[in-house]
Enzyme design. Sequence first.
Site, mmCIF file in Angstrom:
data_model
loop_
_atom_site.group_PDB
_atom_site.id
_atom_site.type_symbol
_atom_site.label_atom_id
_atom_site.label_comp_id
_atom_site.label_asym_id
_atom_site.label_seq_id
_atom_site.Cartn_x
_atom_site.Cartn_y
_atom_site.Cartn_z
ATOM 1 N N HIS A 70 0.874 -1.177 0.000
ATOM 2 C CA HIS A 70 0.000 0.000 0.000
ATOM 3 C C HIS A 70 0.915 1.233 0.000
ATOM 4 O O HIS A 70 2.030 1.179 0.545
ATOM 5 C CB HIS A 70 -0.839 -0.041 1.277
ATOM 6 C CG HIS A 70 -1.910 0.984 1.381
ATOM 7 N ND1 HIS A 70 -1.660 2.281 1.769
ATOM 8 C CD2 HIS A 70 -3.250 0.905 1.185
ATOM 9 C CE1 HIS A 70 -2.807 2.943 1.798
ATOM 10 N NE2 HIS A 70 -3.778 2.140 1.451
ATOM 11 N N ASP A 92 2.977 -4.661 8.114
ATOM 12 C CA ASP A 92 1.755 -3.868 8.020
ATOM 13 C C ASP A 92 0.569 -4.823 8.139
ATOM 14 O O ASP A 92 0.273 -5.585 7.215
ATOM 15 C CB ASP A 92 1.776 -3.140 6.666
ATOM 16 C CG ASP A 92 0.469 -2.430 6.369
ATOM 17 O OD1 ASP A 92 -0.473 -2.505 7.182
ATOM 18 O OD2 ASP A 92 0.395 -1.797 5.289
ATOM 19 N N GLN A 110 -4.635 -5.115 6.862
ATOM 20 C CA GLN A 110 -5.637 -6.031 6.276
ATOM 21 C C GLN A 110 -5.666 -7.380 6.976
ATOM 22 O O GLN A 110 -6.511 -8.217 6.670
ATOM 23 C CB GLN A 110 -5.349 -6.243 4.784
ATOM 24 C CG GLN A 110 -5.517 -5.007 3.943
ATOM 25 C CD GLN A 110 -6.959 -4.535 3.888
ATOM 26 O OE1 GLN A 110 -7.902 -5.278 4.169
ATOM 27 N NE2 GLN A 110 -7.152 -3.282 3.523
ATOM 28 N N LYS A 120 -10.498 -0.904 10.143
ATOM 29 C CA LYS A 120 -10.585 -2.066 9.251
ATOM 30 C C LYS A 120 -10.883 -3.349 10.014
ATOM 31 O O LYS A 120 -11.000 -4.415 9.439
ATOM 32 C CB LYS A 120 -9.284 -2.221 8.465
ATOM 33 C CG LYS A 120 -9.084 -1.119 7.444
ATOM 34 C CD LYS A 120 -7.824 -1.335 6.658
ATOM 35 C CE LYS A 120 -7.374 -0.071 5.963
ATOM 36 N NZ LYS A 120 -8.103 0.195 4.722
ATOM 37 N N CYS A 172 -4.632 2.404 -3.716
ATOM 38 C CA CYS A 172 -3.385 2.917 -3.128
ATOM 39 C C CYS A 172 -2.238 1.935 -3.314
ATOM 40 O O CYS A 172 -1.409 1.746 -2.419
ATOM 41 C CB CYS A 172 -3.562 3.237 -1.643
ATOM 42 S SG CYS A 172 -4.736 4.539 -1.343
#
Length: 408
Positions: free
Chosen positions: A124, A201, A204, A227, A365
Amino acid sequence: TLPLDVEPIRAQFPVLHQEVNGQPLAYLDNAATTQKPRAVIDAVSGFYERDCANVHRGVHALSARATEAYEAARGSVQRRLNARRPGEIVFVRGATEAINLVAWSFLRPRLQAGDEILVTEMEHHANIVPWQLLCQQIGAQLRVVPVTDSGELRLEALDGLLGDRTRLLALTHVSNALGTINPVAEIVARAHARGVPVLVDGAQALPHVAMDVQALDVDFYVFSGHKTYGPSGIGALYGKHEHLQAMPPWQGGGEMILSVTFDRTTFAAPPLRFEAGTPDMEGAIGLAAALEWLESVGLERAAAHERELLDHATRALRSVPGVRIIGTAAEKAAIISFTMEGAHPHDIGTILDHEGIAVRTGHHCAQPLMRRFGVPATARASFALYNTHAEVERLVEGLHQVRRVLGR
Ligand code: PMP
C-alpha cells in the site's frame, strides 16, 4: 469449529439494514473500512455518556475512569497481538501514522546515505511513501521484492535483496489489493538471519488472521482500528520493548514528558513518549470493544466463513465471461480484485451501486502493483464476517447486469 450463524451477527450491525438505490445494501468494501457492531457503537457513546474526561492527569473520578479504560484498551491490543507487555503498544491514528512513526523515530537515526530499505511490490502507498521520503532526505535507496503472476512474493529473490546495507524490511501481512497472505514467519526469519529488522503492516490482516508478534518475532507491527470493526482515527503500533526504549520522541507535546524547563526536557518512557497530546480516548475504547467483540464471535469461525465466501465468489466470478481475477495466491484473505473485458472498473462500480452493491474501484493505493499487472485499476470485492452467500450471488448477477448495460 461450528459454522458461523450470520443472521444474528448482521443484526448487530445497524448500518447493514438499509436500502441503497431501492435495493438492500450489500456492503462488499470491507478492505476499505468495516462496519461497526452495536458493541463498538455503545462503547464509544458510553464513554461520552458516563466517563468523558482527559486521561493521565486528573485526580477526579471521571479522569481516573477514563485513564483506566484507556489503559485497559492498551491491554486488549496487547492480548490480541500477544505482545509481552502493554508498554509495547503505542496508540496512533492508524497504520499510516504508525509507519511514519517508525520511519522517523526508529529508522532515521540509523540510516545513512547509501543504505537501503526493502519493501515489496505489493505494498500500500502507506508502506512505500514514508520510506521514500526518508530515503530522499538521507540519500538512501528503496529496493523492492518482486511479485509473481499469481500475486505472491518472489521469496527466491529475497535473500539476494537482503544486503549488508539493508536497514529495514517493511512488508504487508495481507495485500489489500490482491488478498495474498504473506508467509511472514519465514520472511522474518530470513531477514533476521541477515540482521535486518522487520516491520509488518497488519492493516488487512487483523480482521481475518490470528496474530502473535512473539511467535512471528516481528520488530514492528501496525494496524488501523477501522478495518477491524473499530472506530477510525485510532490504530496501534507494536514495537519490541528494546526498540521503543531506544527510540527518541517523534512528536513533542503534553503527556509525553517527565519534566520540562526552557533549557531541557526529559521524556516519559514508552509508550507515552510516543503519544504526545490528548489521545483518541473514545477511539481506543471503541477499538478494544471491537477486538473483544471479534474474539467473542471467534476469529477462527469468522475466517472459515470468509474463506467459504471467497471460494464461492472466486468460482462464480470465473463463470462470468470476460472477468479476470488478479491475485490467485494459494493463501488469500477474502479479497477479490478483478477486471472485466470492455468495462472500465469505474463503470463496474457505478452499475453495481445502482444494484445496491458496494465495491471499491481504482488503484487501491497500490499503483506500483497495478503497473505490475498491467492494469490502471481494478474492481475489488472484499468480504467480512457479516457477508452472505446471497450477497455473493447478487454480485455475480450484478456483473451480468454490467455486461448487459455495456452491451457485451
Ligand atoms: N496498509 C494497508 C495494507 C491498507 O490496506 C491500508 C488502508 N487501505 C493502510 C495500510 C493504511 O491504513 P490507514 O489509512 O487506516 O492508515
